[in-house]
Design an enzyme around this catalytic site. Sequence first.
Site, PDB file in Angstrom:
ATOM      1  N   TYR A 135     -11.743  -1.432  12.784  1.00  0.00           N
ATOM      2  CA  TYR A 135     -10.347  -0.982  12.624  1.00  0.00           C
ATOM      3  C   TYR A 135      -9.517  -1.314  13.872  1.00  0.00           C
ATOM      4  CZ  TYR A 135      -6.526   2.292  11.474  1.00  0.00           C
ATOM      5  OH  TYR A 135      -5.306   2.870  11.193  1.00  0.00           O
ATOM      6  N   GLY A 165       0.816  -1.224   0.000  1.00  0.00           N
ATOM      7  CA  GLY A 165       0.000   0.000   0.000  1.00  0.00           C
ATOM      8  C   GLY A 165       0.838   1.256   0.000  1.00  0.00           C
ATOM      9  N   ALA A 166       1.772   1.351  -0.974  1.00  0.00           N
ATOM     10  CA  ALA A 166       2.724   2.477  -0.930  1.00  0.00           C
ATOM     11  C   ALA A 166       2.374   3.607  -1.894  1.00  0.00           C
ATOM     12  CB  ALA A 166       4.137   1.959  -1.213  1.00  0.00           C
ATOM     13  N   SER A 167       1.217   3.534  -2.556  1.00  0.00           N
ATOM     14  CA  SER A 167       0.921   4.578  -3.537  1.00  0.00           C
ATOM     15  C   SER A 167       0.688   5.937  -2.882  1.00  0.00           C
ATOM     16  CB  SER A 167      -0.297   4.174  -4.385  1.00  0.00           C
ATOM     17  OG  SER A 167      -1.353   3.735  -3.568  1.00  0.00           O
ATOM     18  N   ARG A 168       0.253   5.944  -1.628  1.00  0.00           N
ATOM     19  CA  ARG A 168      -0.042   7.219  -0.956  1.00  0.00           C
ATOM     20  C   ARG A 168       0.407   7.151   0.511  1.00  0.00           C
ATOM     21  NH1 ARG A 168      -5.221   7.651  -0.099  1.00  0.00           N
ATOM     22  NH2 ARG A 168      -5.828   5.557  -0.736  1.00  0.00           N
ATOM     23  N   ILE A 203      -1.653  10.850  12.051  1.00  0.00           N
ATOM     24  CA  ILE A 203      -0.646  11.301  11.092  1.00  0.00           C
ATOM     25  C   ILE A 203      -1.383  11.957   9.920  1.00  0.00           C
ATOM     26  CG2 ILE A 203       1.337  10.574   9.673  1.00  0.00           C
ATOM     27  CD1 ILE A 203       1.673   9.915  12.707  1.00  0.00           C
ATOM     28  N   LYS A 214      -6.257  -3.775  14.014  1.00  0.00           N
ATOM     29  CA  LYS A 214      -4.938  -3.280  14.427  1.00  0.00           C
ATOM     30  C   LYS A 214      -4.456  -3.977  15.709  1.00  0.00           C
ATOM     31  CE  LYS A 214      -4.299  -0.462  10.996  1.00  0.00           C
ATOM     32  NZ  LYS A 214      -3.205  -0.703  10.048  1.00  0.00           N
ATOM     33  N   ALA A 216     -10.051  -3.647  16.036  1.00  0.00           N
ATOM     34  CA  ALA A 216      -9.853  -5.106  16.096  1.00  0.00           C
ATOM     35  C   ALA A 216      -8.772  -5.540  15.111  1.00  0.00           C
ATOM     36  CB  ALA A 216     -11.166  -5.826  15.784  1.00  0.00           C
ATOM     37  N   ASN A 237       1.857  -2.253   5.390  1.00  0.00           N
ATOM     38  CA  ASN A 237       1.307  -0.909   5.619  1.00  0.00           C
ATOM     39  C   ASN A 237      -0.110  -0.740   5.063  1.00  0.00           C
ATOM     40  OD1 ASN A 237       1.568   2.244   5.776  1.00  0.00           O
ATOM     41  ND2 ASN A 237       1.063   1.773   3.644  1.00  0.00           N
ATOM     42  N   SER A 272      -1.710   0.602  14.920  1.00  0.00           N
ATOM     43  CA  SER A 272      -2.255   1.935  15.223  1.00  0.00           C
ATOM     44  C   SER A 272      -2.509   2.008  16.727  1.00  0.00           C
ATOM     45  CB  SER A 272      -3.585   2.116  14.482  1.00  0.00           C
ATOM     46  OG  SER A 272      -4.315   3.196  15.021  1.00  0.00           O
TER      47      SER A 272
HETATM   48  P1  NAP Z   1      -3.861   6.332   3.141  1.00  0.00           P
HETATM   49  O1  NAP Z   1      -3.251   7.669   2.933  1.00  0.00           O
HETATM   50  O2  NAP Z   1      -5.324   6.151   3.011  1.00  0.00           O
HETATM   51  O3  NAP Z   1      -3.103   5.281   2.166  1.00  0.00           O
HETATM   52  C1  NAP Z   1      -3.452   3.933   2.207  1.00  0.00           C
HETATM   53  C2  NAP Z   1      -2.592   3.161   1.238  1.00  0.00           C
HETATM   54  O4  NAP Z   1      -2.948   1.771   1.345  1.00  0.00           O
HETATM   55  C3  NAP Z   1      -2.812   3.575  -0.200  1.00  0.00           C
HETATM   56  O5  NAP Z   1      -1.586   3.552  -0.886  1.00  0.00           O
HETATM   57  C4  NAP Z   1      -3.747   2.494  -0.719  1.00  0.00           C
HETATM   58  O6  NAP Z   1      -3.605   2.224  -2.101  1.00  0.00           O
HETATM   59  C5  NAP Z   1      -3.266   1.290   0.057  1.00  0.00           C
HETATM   60  N1  NAP Z   1      -4.289   0.250   0.141  1.00  0.00           N
HETATM   61  C6  NAP Z   1      -5.515   0.341   0.694  1.00  0.00           C
HETATM   62  N2  NAP Z   1      -6.179  -0.811   0.556  1.00  0.00           N
HETATM   63  C7  NAP Z   1      -5.345  -1.653  -0.101  1.00  0.00           C
HETATM   64  C8  NAP Z   1      -5.458  -2.989  -0.545  1.00  0.00           C
HETATM   65  N3  NAP Z   1      -6.574  -3.697  -0.340  1.00  0.00           N
HETATM   66  N4  NAP Z   1      -4.413  -3.542  -1.186  1.00  0.00           N
HETATM   67  C9  NAP Z   1      -3.280  -2.834  -1.410  1.00  0.00           C
HETATM   68  N5  NAP Z   1      -3.119  -1.557  -1.021  1.00  0.00           N
HETATM   69  C10 NAP Z   1      -4.142  -0.975  -0.375  1.00  0.00           C
HETATM   70  O7  NAP Z   1      -3.508   5.784   4.589  1.00  0.00           O
HETATM   71  P2  NAP Z   1      -2.276   6.117   5.564  1.00  0.00           P
HETATM   72  O8  NAP Z   1      -2.735   7.123   6.523  1.00  0.00           O
HETATM   73  O9  NAP Z   1      -1.048   6.336   4.793  1.00  0.00           O
HETATM   74  O10 NAP Z   1      -2.193   4.728   6.344  1.00  0.00           O
HETATM   75  C11 NAP Z   1      -1.204   3.761   6.077  1.00  0.00           C
HETATM   76  C12 NAP Z   1      -1.221   2.719   7.188  1.00  0.00           C
HETATM   77  O11 NAP Z   1      -0.966   3.350   8.424  1.00  0.00           O
HETATM   78  C13 NAP Z   1      -2.573   2.021   7.328  1.00  0.00           C
HETATM   79  O12 NAP Z   1      -2.393   0.674   7.685  1.00  0.00           O
HETATM   80  C14 NAP Z   1      -3.214   2.771   8.477  1.00  0.00           C
HETATM   81  O13 NAP Z   1      -4.167   1.998   9.142  1.00  0.00           O
HETATM   82  C15 NAP Z   1      -2.006   3.051   9.338  1.00  0.00           C
HETATM   83  N6  NAP Z   1      -2.191   4.170  10.268  1.00  0.00           N
HETATM   84  C16 NAP Z   1      -2.427   5.428   9.807  1.00  0.00           C
HETATM   85  C17 NAP Z   1      -2.593   6.453  10.728  1.00  0.00           C
HETATM   86  C18 NAP Z   1      -2.851   7.868  10.308  1.00  0.00           C
HETATM   87  O14 NAP Z   1      -3.108   8.706  11.184  1.00  0.00           O
HETATM   88  N7  NAP Z   1      -2.774   8.228   9.037  1.00  0.00           N
HETATM   89  C19 NAP Z   1      -2.522   6.190  12.098  1.00  0.00           C
HETATM   90  C20 NAP Z   1      -2.271   4.892  12.514  1.00  0.00           C
HETATM   91  C21 NAP Z   1      -2.096   3.894  11.590  1.00  0.00           C
HETATM   92  P3  NAP Z   1      -4.694   2.760  -3.182  1.00  0.00           P
HETATM   93  O15 NAP Z   1      -4.691   4.245  -3.093  1.00  0.00           O
HETATM   94  O16 NAP Z   1      -4.152   2.247  -4.467  1.00  0.00           O
HETATM   95  O17 NAP Z   1      -5.996   2.160  -2.800  1.00  0.00           O
END
Ligand code: NAP
Length: 247
Positions: A155, A12-15, A188, A159, A157, A90, A142
Amino acid sequence: MSLEKKVAIVTGASRGIGRAIALEFARQGCDIVFNYNKSVDAAEALAKELEALGRKTSFYQVDAADFTAVQAMVKDVKAKFGKIDILVNNAGITNDKLIVRMKEEDWDSVIDTNLKGAFNFCRAVSAIMLKQEDGRILNISSISGVVGMAGQVNYSASKAGLIGLTKALAKELGSRNVTVNALAPGIIETDMTGVLAEEYRQKLLEQIPVKRFGKVEEVSKVAAFLVSDDALYITGQVLQIDGGLAM
Ligand code: NAP
């Protein structure tokens, strides 16, 4: 560069956080393989940035929740790169609702992506890392999985499940020089948290001792440390990166 000549899979590294982790690892000398689900343009743009840093890269449109597709992806990576040193699980989604409104598919989609997705990749790389007698697995959990958050039973559960997976797998793989750790970020700044209502964001800010949300680089630099050889004696741990939110 502490990750020189390593090969990492970042899911999941596109964003967001995954993208920052891929770029940070690449800056530290690591070749990067990543997958994504929907964001084709963003994935192609990241691949170009990684190549501009002088790294080999390969990327796959593979749903992390799809067991068969993940096994095939990892097999292909092993054939192309010869080894897999690092896996960062991720890929993740939210689908927040109070339980009385949560549909079965809201539960299933979040558990399938966040928890089964990590299992799928761990299952695929574990045999390779055991054989190599070397490997680093980092799961992005998380604080929601540590303390539980209202509106996020699915979510939280998923994590919390990742934390159990991390500890159990650390015990299974430790004797062969494979470490398994988890990061538990707080809030974040990414697309995922960008959708939160302003009123809720203000409420959260009040509860964060450092009085700000985190930046993706504040996660990616810690991730790079945990998969480096400087962290070889750390396994089965969950490190919170949350500005003190969940104490
Ligand atoms: P985000 O900006 O929404 O990015 C999510 C990434 O995951 C995107 O690149 C998306 O790809 C990819 N993805 C989603 N579903 C997927 C699937 N089924 N298969 C492959 N790739 C998939 O989220 P983020 O904030 O960067 O979060 C990244 C990780 O950190 C997640 O596990 C999230 O739960 C965790 N996290 C985030 C926060 C926060 O505050 N942001 C806090 C705690 C934990 P596409 O765009 O191609 O769908």
